[in-house]
Design an enzyme around this catalytic site. Sequence first.
Site, mmCIF file in Angstrom:
data_model
loop_
_atom_site.group_PDB
_atom_site.id
_atom_site.type_symbol
_atom_site.label_atom_id
_atom_site.label_comp_id
_atom_site.label_asym_id
_atom_site.label_seq_id
_atom_site.Cartn_x
_atom_site.Cartn_y
_atom_site.Cartn_z
ATOM 1 N NE ARG A 116 -0.168 1.989 5.122
ATOM 2 C CZ ARG A 116 0.853 1.216 4.738
ATOM 3 N NH1 ARG A 116 1.822 1.719 4.015
ATOM 4 N NH2 ARG A 116 0.900 -0.055 5.079
ATOM 5 C CB VAL B 166 11.566 7.802 7.289
ATOM 6 C CG1 VAL B 166 13.004 8.225 7.501
ATOM 7 C CG2 VAL B 166 11.419 7.018 5.985
ATOM 8 C CE LYS C 56 -2.251 -2.066 3.670
ATOM 9 N NZ LYS C 56 -3.011 -2.101 4.924
ATOM 10 N N GLY C 57 2.109 1.141 0.401
ATOM 11 C CA GLY C 57 2.926 2.318 0.673
ATOM 12 C C GLY C 57 3.010 3.345 -0.439
ATOM 13 C CG ASP D 170 15.412 -0.769 3.727
ATOM 14 O OD1 ASP D 170 16.398 -0.077 3.976
ATOM 15 O OD2 ASP D 170 14.928 -1.561 4.554
HETATM 16 P P1 IMP Z 1 13.330 -3.694 0.655
HETATM 17 O O1 IMP Z 1 12.992 -5.006 0.059
HETATM 18 O O2 IMP Z 1 14.242 -3.828 1.849
HETATM 19 O O3 IMP Z 1 13.870 -2.679 -0.325
HETATM 20 O O4 IMP Z 1 11.962 -3.171 1.284
HETATM 21 C C1 IMP Z 1 11.344 -2.042 0.874
HETATM 22 C C2 IMP Z 1 10.038 -1.934 1.614
HETATM 23 O O5 IMP Z 1 10.262 -1.888 3.036
HETATM 24 C C3 IMP Z 1 9.361 -0.625 1.283
HETATM 25 O O6 IMP Z 1 8.508 -0.756 0.168
HETATM 26 C C4 IMP Z 1 8.624 -0.303 2.563
HETATM 27 O O7 IMP Z 1 7.369 -0.951 2.551
HETATM 28 C C5 IMP Z 1 9.475 -0.906 3.651
HETATM 29 N N1 IMP Z 1 10.368 0.097 4.274
HETATM 30 C C6 IMP Z 1 11.696 0.200 4.127
HETATM 31 N N2 IMP Z 1 12.205 1.215 4.850
HETATM 32 C C7 IMP Z 1 11.142 1.790 5.473
HETATM 33 C C8 IMP Z 1 11.016 2.901 6.385
HETATM 34 O O8 IMP Z 1 11.978 3.594 6.759
HETATM 35 N N3 IMP Z 1 9.753 3.171 6.803
HETATM 36 C C9 IMP Z 1 8.672 2.452 6.422
HETATM 37 N N4 IMP Z 1 8.740 1.410 5.578
HETATM 38 C C10 IMP Z 1 9.968 1.074 5.113
HETATM 39 MG MG MG Z 2 6.643 -0.389 -0.650
#
Ligand code: IMP
Ligand code: MG
Length: 200
Positions: free
Chosen positions: A175, A163, A53-54, A113
């Site tokens: 959100r 964050v 949903k982000g 991330d």
């Molecule tokens: P990745 O697979 O580690 O790149 O995960 C990315 C997902 O982790 C993003 O789409 C977010 O849903 C969540 N995420 C990563 N960092 C944050 C943060 O600082 N705040 C909130 N959600 C985060």
């Molecule tokens: Mg996301």
Amino acid sequence: MSFPEPAAYRDLIGGISEVLFTAEQIQTRVRELGAVISRDYEGCRPLLIGVLKGVFPFMADLIRSITIPCEVDFIAISSYSAETRTQGMVRLQKDLDAPIEGRHVLFVEDVIDTGLTLNYVLRSLRSREPATLHVCAMFDKGPRRLVRIPIHYKGFDLPDRFVVGYGLDYRELYRNLPFVGLLKGDVLQREEAQKKGSPK
Ligand code: IMP
Ligand code: MG
């Protein structure tokens, strides 16, 4: 669009230790990204794809800053567990509505991330043979990356901190903030303590 002042979000702002990007800074940057994307994809009718949903506030603002014809679709995923996620495995809960073969796909992400989730999703999309597949990320936590992800359009770099706001949640809250801020360390700690103390 203008939004209420940060102080007006009084039941949420208490959990924020520092605002990193104001609503105005975010809106300005999104308009700039929209202008570049409109120019780059002129005549291509791009399909913008996001993960729920982000991404929904960013997607909503971005498409309204894009001045050429474009389409939007969403997928929804969930991780099996922290362990399987590190292996790049996610479960697809909602797939795209239509095939993307031959389409100019722009993958829109709220924050990248480690890049593990995105890496998995991009592999799946690439196998469906779009004409092009590029990535637009509002926030980039570059130092935390575990897999290489080429980002074609980027909003802002983020520090290696948790964050919230502008779609990014902590346990489904925050959100709705139009700005992005650091979540207070004690909010995280308190939640973790409660989790440990609560029955499974
Ligand atoms: P990745 O697979 O580690 O790149 O995960 C990315 C997902 O982790 C993003 O789409 C977010 O849903 C969540 N995420 C990563 N960092 C944050 C943060 O600082 N705040 C909130 N959600 C985060
Ligand atoms: Mg996301």
